[in-house]
Each structure stands twice: as structure tokens, then as C-alpha cells.
Enzyme design. Structure first.
Site, PDB file in Angstrom:
ATOM      1  N   TYR A 142       7.306   1.945  11.201  1.00 51.87           N
ATOM      2  CA  TYR A 142       6.313   2.265  11.866  1.00 51.87           C
ATOM      3  C   TYR A 142       5.068   1.253  11.812  1.00 51.87           C
ATOM      4  O   TYR A 142       4.429   0.874  12.936  1.00 51.87           O
ATOM      5  CB  TYR A 142       5.664   3.763  11.120  1.00 51.87           C
ATOM      6  CG  TYR A 142       4.550   4.073  12.087  1.00 51.87           C
ATOM      7  CD1 TYR A 142       4.521   4.975  13.274  1.00 51.87           C
ATOM      8  CD2 TYR A 142       2.970   4.115  11.562  1.00 51.87           C
ATOM      9  CE1 TYR A 142       3.459   5.749  13.932  1.00 51.87           C
ATOM     10  CE2 TYR A 142       2.078   4.713  12.255  1.00 51.87           C
ATOM     11  CZ  TYR A 142       2.452   5.400  13.293  1.00 51.87           C
ATOM     12  OH  TYR A 142       1.178   6.073  13.937  1.00 51.87           O
ATOM     13  N   LYS A 170       3.604  -0.705  14.994  1.00 50.91           N
ATOM     14  CA  LYS A 170       2.367  -0.801  15.271  1.00 50.91           C
ATOM     15  C   LYS A 170       1.671  -2.241  15.416  1.00 50.91           C
ATOM     16  O   LYS A 170       0.835  -2.583  16.237  1.00 50.91           O
ATOM     17  CB  LYS A 170       1.630   0.202  14.212  1.00 50.91           C
ATOM     18  CG  LYS A 170       2.002   1.565  14.645  1.00 50.91           C
ATOM     19  CD  LYS A 170       1.677   2.063  16.103  1.00 50.91           C
ATOM     20  CE  LYS A 170       2.053   3.413  16.467  1.00 50.91           C
ATOM     21  NZ  LYS A 170       1.938   3.829  17.835  1.00 50.91           N
TER      22      LYS A 170
END
Length: 318
Positions: A153, A157
């Protein structure tokens, strides 16, 4: 802010942040394409219509190029333009890196990073022809600063920040402005991680005004806007003035000896593009001028123009 006449696509808008973004943009006059993986998108469409707005649903994954193309084609067939894209869709596959399956690593990047690229590419030529576009990527403090158990993640991001930076540069001459929102909100992704009294303050609709600010006529570009609990901050990726140690055998030792000078944030800059780093480094190496994109006088590289300098008391990322 009046978005009347504008057409917006919000991905992952069946619930949580995406739903809040879509409903606020619709309330401000935009026509909405509500995307989600499930029929929850249709429920949000019905809410928008019940409030007097215009909307259509688009069920499908942002990682599916054909589904994205069909979504954009549907918006064009109905309204003839796409002005705003909010890349909000995302998933979690949290585990420590030691236990993480690489398939889960790839999947998270496919949805967050590649999915945002697919959606942005699908509207890019439309926005170029219009000489107008607003794109918002959804980054995260997890990517900006790191978080245990979220290597996939976090990588996705932070990748979105890089995508934003380049698209903002490439889109500037067509008035395509590209920004990031870094939200903190009580969504399914935070379920069970925070106590109820904190979650109660972190409602998704308290983030959406930040998205509205990033898609209006006077929107900035290349901004990382953090938002949560009705508060807003700006993140910066900055460059210190650093040191020059040359290429001798003891370069590493010199670097360590001058570490405090290296990390000194006095005079740090906010580079507008990647060559700013190279110009600074060449100037410190004694090059007075260079041709091409690295061209700059030593004085110019050492003393950046005013627009590259951070304002007083703003030297730390927040």
C-alpha cells in the site's frame, strides 16, 4: 464554488470517501459518473438524483482497461466531456513484508497505482482537447511516511505522488491540474484500528472539501493536500542545499564527517522538476553553466528563484 456544467468521474465511490466526494461534487453542480466494483454505485447515483443532481453508474474495476474505457465512453456519450477525475478506488492486503505474498503486493499496486494511471490515461486526451482538466490522486500518510504491514500500500501511494508530479508538468500547457489528497477517514480501511471517539471525528465528508478545492477553476497543481477531521495540511518533498565532497577515495568518510551540514534544512527548496537537483549538484561541483535542461549558472543553482523557496517557518513536512 460552482461546478455547473462540469462532468466528474469518481472511482471507488460506492461508499466511504468516494461516496462523500461524489455527493459533494454533485451538490456543487457537477454531473457525476459514480464508479465502484459493486452495485453500491447505483445506490449513490440514486442519492444524487434524489438531491436534484445528475449521475450515472459505472460498475467495474479501475484495473480493467476495457471497463474504464467503457466508463469514459459512457460519460462522453451522455455529456460530451470529462472535466474532473478523482482516483479514489483502492483495496488493502495488509501483512508484514516478511509474510506478504508478492501476488498481494502486485494486486495492491495494480488497483491503486496502475488503476489510477489507467483512468487518467482514459481521460487525458479528452482533457487535452478541452484545454481543461482536474485530476486528483489519493495518496496516504502510509506512503509518505511509512506504516508497518503496508509495504504494498505504501509503495502504491508514494507511486501516485510521482505520477502526479509528472502529469502536472505534462498537463500544464493544457490547463490540466493534477494533485494528491492524503485523507484520514473512518472508512472500512480503518475499521478496528482506532477507538470510537477518534473514528467519530474522522468522517469521510470532512475530507471532501479538500477534494472540491483541488478540482475547481482556481485549483493548484502538484499539491499534496492532507485532510482529516476537518483539518488540512500540505506535504512537501524538499531538497536541502547539501554538501560537495568530490569523487576521492575518502568521499564516503567526508560525507559522514559533514552529515550535520548535509541534513541542515536551512535554505532547502521545493524543486519544480527533476533537473533542479542536477543543477544544484553541478553548481556545487564548480560548473558555471551547462547546456540543455541542466543549464543554469552556479549562482542560480545555489540560490533558487523565489518560487522554489519555502516560506519562513515552513521547512518541515507536515
Amino acid at each position: 464554488m460552482d461546478l455547473s456544467g462540469r462532468v466528474a468521474i469518481v472511482t471507488g465511490a460506492g461508499a466511504g470517501l468516494g461516496r462523500a466526494h461524489a455527493r459533494l461534487l454533485a451538490k456543487r453542480g457537477a454531473k457525476l459518473v459514480v464508479n465502484d466494483m459493486s452495485c453500491a454505485a447505483d445506490a449513490v447515483v440514486e442519492e444524487i438524483i434524489a438531491d436534484g443532481g445528475e449521475a450515472m453508474g459505472a460498475i467495474g474495476s479501475v484495473a480493467d482497461e476495457a471497463a474504464v474505457q467503457a466508463m469514459v465512453a459512457g460519460a462522453m456519450a451522455r455529456w460530451g466531456r470529462v472535466d474532473i477525475l478523482v482516483n479514489n478506488a483502492g483495496i488493502l492486503r495488509d501483512k508484514s513484508f516478511a509474510k506478504m505474498d508478492l501476488d498481494d503486493f502486485r494486486l495492491v499496486l495494480d488497483v491503486h497505482l496502475t488503476g489510477s494511471a489507467i483512468c487518467s490515461k482514459a481521460v487525458w486526451d479528452i482533457m487535452r482537447r478541452q484545454n481543461y482538466g482536474r485530476i486528483v490522486m489519493t495518496t496516504s500518510s502510509s506512503g509518505l511516511y511509512g506504516n508497518f504491514g503496508q509495504a504494498n500500500y505504501s509503495a502504491a501511494k508514494m507511486g501516485l505522488v510521482g505520477l502526479m508530479n509528472t502529469l502536472a508538468i505534462e498537463g500544464a500547457k493544457h490547463d490540466i491540474r493534477v494533485n494528491c489528497i492524503a485523507p484520514t477517514a473512518a472508512t472500512q480501511m480503518l475499521a478496528g484500528l482506532l477507538p470510537p471517539e477518534q473514528l467519530g471525528l474522522l468522517q469521510p465528508d470532512k475530507v471532501s472539501p479538500g477534494v472540491l478545492a483541488l478540482v475547481g477553476e482556481g485549483a493548484p497543481s502538484k499539491m499534496i493536500l492532507a485532510a482529516g477531521a476537518g483539518s488540512f495540511e500540505v506535504n512537501h518533498v524538499t531538497l536541502t542545499q547539501g554538501v560537495h565532497v568530490g569523487g576521492g577515495d575518502d568521499a564516503a568518510e567526508q560525507l559522514l564527517e559533514r552529515w550535520s551540514e548535509l541534513v541542515d534544512r536551512t535554505g532547502e527548496v521545493l524543486p519544480p522538476e527533476c533537473f533542479a537537483q542536477s543543477r544544484l549538484e553541478l553548481a556545487k561541483a564548480g560548473l558555471a553553466a551547462a547546456e540543455g535542461p541542466l543549464g543554469a549558472t552556479a549562482a542560480h543553482a545555489r540560490t533558487p528563484p523565489a518560487e522554489l523557496q519555502l516560506p519562513p517557518k515552513a521547512s518541515h513536512a507536515v
